[in-house]
Design an enzyme around this catalytic site. Structure first.
Site, PDB file in Angstrom:
ATOM      1  CG  HIS A  76      58.690 150.366  -6.784  1.00  0.00           C
ATOM      2  ND1 HIS A  76      59.770 150.473  -5.655  1.00  0.00           N
ATOM      3  CD2 HIS A  76      57.807 151.596  -6.731  1.00  0.00           C
ATOM      4  CE1 HIS A  76      59.521 151.866  -5.059  1.00  0.00           C
ATOM      5  NE2 HIS A  76      58.582 152.426  -5.815  1.00  0.00           N
ATOM      6  N   GLY A  77      57.795 146.182  -8.039  1.00  0.00           N
ATOM      7  CA  GLY A  77      57.203 145.244  -9.222  1.00  0.00           C
ATOM      8  C   GLY A  77      58.052 143.949  -9.270  1.00  0.00           C
TER       9      GLY A  77
END
Length: 469
Positions: A325-326
């Site tokens: 996700h990041g």
């Protein structure tokens, strides 16, 4: 270009669909391929190399799948090459600066200077999604679950299909292969797809964008200057924003796919009704969960091994989920917290929560926004400040809470939060499904569509949150 834009709704989509329906069947996939490249190019005109990167992904994965299938030694080497190729680009664009920043930070601890300069690369839109689709395709060919696609056009249309190109859902090729060759575009599909698209548009524009303003207002005020009630309002608001933003996008993608005769898989199943975090992640972003389960968790042994190994497998999956996700410590922390909660539930808590449903709902009522808080706030210091505000702790002696902030925000957003809470559960959806095809349902959809168009016309729009991933 995004789905919730006037350019897409009134220019790109009508032109694309008119040509799509006029073309004979033999040319439809070619038009999906070309039209999708055009859709992607519109948003990356200032970075034409990203279009080349996407096209290279199509070419390389198409060719490697052929090598995997024909390799007399089983195809392991071309499979590894393909996985490395796809992940390498993802790592370069998404994780390089994170790695460099931490190398420099570690160097500073020991008195050194900057060892590596950040590259400051802009993340290509959709790379996390089409990378995972490419890897799943290569693995499925390697496992002989599917045969390698013989048509470059068909494979290209699959990988870059604009409804799911930039933010999912993640589609496995085996689930759509038959429709790539044989599908019919009935008026019923067009009608139902348009209705699904309109619902998704309303979720994004009328709900996600508007409730997201509360989270933006809180960020503008500063975390140190909000009261405890407003801090809780903020993470609930972000929870609603993220849900209706991503669910809305997924609905629009599914609707567009239906119009063209494709069955794009469901991505949400009213996750905020869940009784446990385990259940929540079976209902939220289901195509991503399915991908990690099939291509990471089960190959590691899944739950067919000893319990210590099962927990290790879960840890790997959730750390990878967070990092997917990041590139930030908050995402790794988020994945670690989710692992801890799911591990505790697996040890026995879930049985209690499933049995005592009221307890399960209360448990998730607090846990969902708290985990999204970790997801939303990328700066670890700010995350600590916000966590402190939830229980009335100020990060500094000079922190001043604005008097009456809760009254102000509840008057501005209280009604909208109540609407979001009601619409986030399955009851309204079940009720609407009973009337969606009659006159009343059509009138409601008509109002949703033109209400959304009006909001877009006056400039009330924000980018989809999941585009950044």
């Amino acid at each position: 270009m995004v789905f919730s834009s006037l350019q897409f709704i009134f220019i790109f989509l009508p032109v694309f669909l008119i040509i799509y329906f006029v073309l004979p069947k033999v040319w439809k996939n070619f038009w999906v391929f070309v039209g999708s490249i055009g859709f992607y190019a519109f948003g990356t005109l200032d970075k034409p190399q990203y279009i080349l990167l996407l096209l290279m992904s199509v070419i390389v994965n198409f060719v490697l799948a052929k090598f995997i299938e024909k390799d007399k030694k089983g195809g392991r080497k071309p499979l590894i090459l393909g996985i490395v190729y796809n992940l390498a680009w993802l790592c370069v664009f998404k994780y390089s600066d994170f790695i460099f920043e931490n190398i420099n930070a570690l160097s500073g601890v020991f008195g050194g200077g900057e060892l590596v300069s950040p590259w400051n690369l802009l993340l290509p839109v959709g790379i996390s999604f089409y990378t995972f689709q490419s890897i799943s395709y290569l693995i499925d060919v390697y496992r002989k679950d599917i045969e390698a696609e013989t048509s470059f056009t068909n494979f290209g249309a699959y990988l870059v299909m604009f409804p799911q190109l930039i933010a999912g859902p993640i589609v496995k090729y085996r689930d759509i292969k038959a429709e790539m060759r044989r599908r019919k575009t009935y008026f019923e599909n067009f009608d139902q797809g348009l209705r699904i698209f309109t619902l998704g548009l309303g979720m994004k524009v009328l709900l996600a964008n508007r409730i997201g303003s509360l989270w933006s207002d809180i960020q503008a005020v500063g975390f140190e200057s909000i009261s405890v009630p407003v801090a809780w309002m903020g993470i609930f608001a972000f929870s609603f924003q993220l849900y209706f933003d991503f669910y809305g996008y997924s609905m629009m993608a599914i609707g567009l796919g239906r119009i063209m005769g494709f069955t794009i898989p469901q991505n949400f199943d009213h996750p905020y009704e869940s009784l446990s975090m385990t259940e929540f992640w079976r209902r939220w972003h289901m195509t991503l969960g399915s991908w990690f389960r099939e291509y990471v968790y089960i190959p590691l042994g899944g739950n067919r091994v000893s319990m210590p190994r099962v927990y290790f497998n879960l840890l790997v999956v959730w750390l990878l989920t967070g990092f997917w996700h990041g590139a930030g410590w908050n995402f790794l922390l988020w994945g670690l917290v989710l692992f801890a909660m799911i591990a505790i539930e697996k040890a026995g808590l879930k049985k209690v929560l499933d049995k005592v449903k009221t307890l399960g709902h209360v448990y998730m009522l607090f846990l969902i926004p708290l985990t999204w808080m970790i997801f939303a706030i990328t700066d670890m210091h700010d995350l600590g400040v916000y966590a402190g505000r939830l229980i009335g702790i100020s990060a500094s002696e000079g922190g001043t809470v604005f008097a009456g902030d809760f009254t102000k925000f509840i008057n501005l957003y209280g009604g909208l939060m109540a609407i979001c809470a009601v619409l986030s559960v399955s009851g309204p959806a079940k009720l609407f499904n009973k009337i969606k095809d009659n006159v009343l349902g059509s009138l409601i959809l008509f109002a949703i569509f033109w209400g959304s168009i009006y909001c877009l016309y006056i400039g009330l729009n924000d980018p989809f949150l999941y585009f950044r991933f």
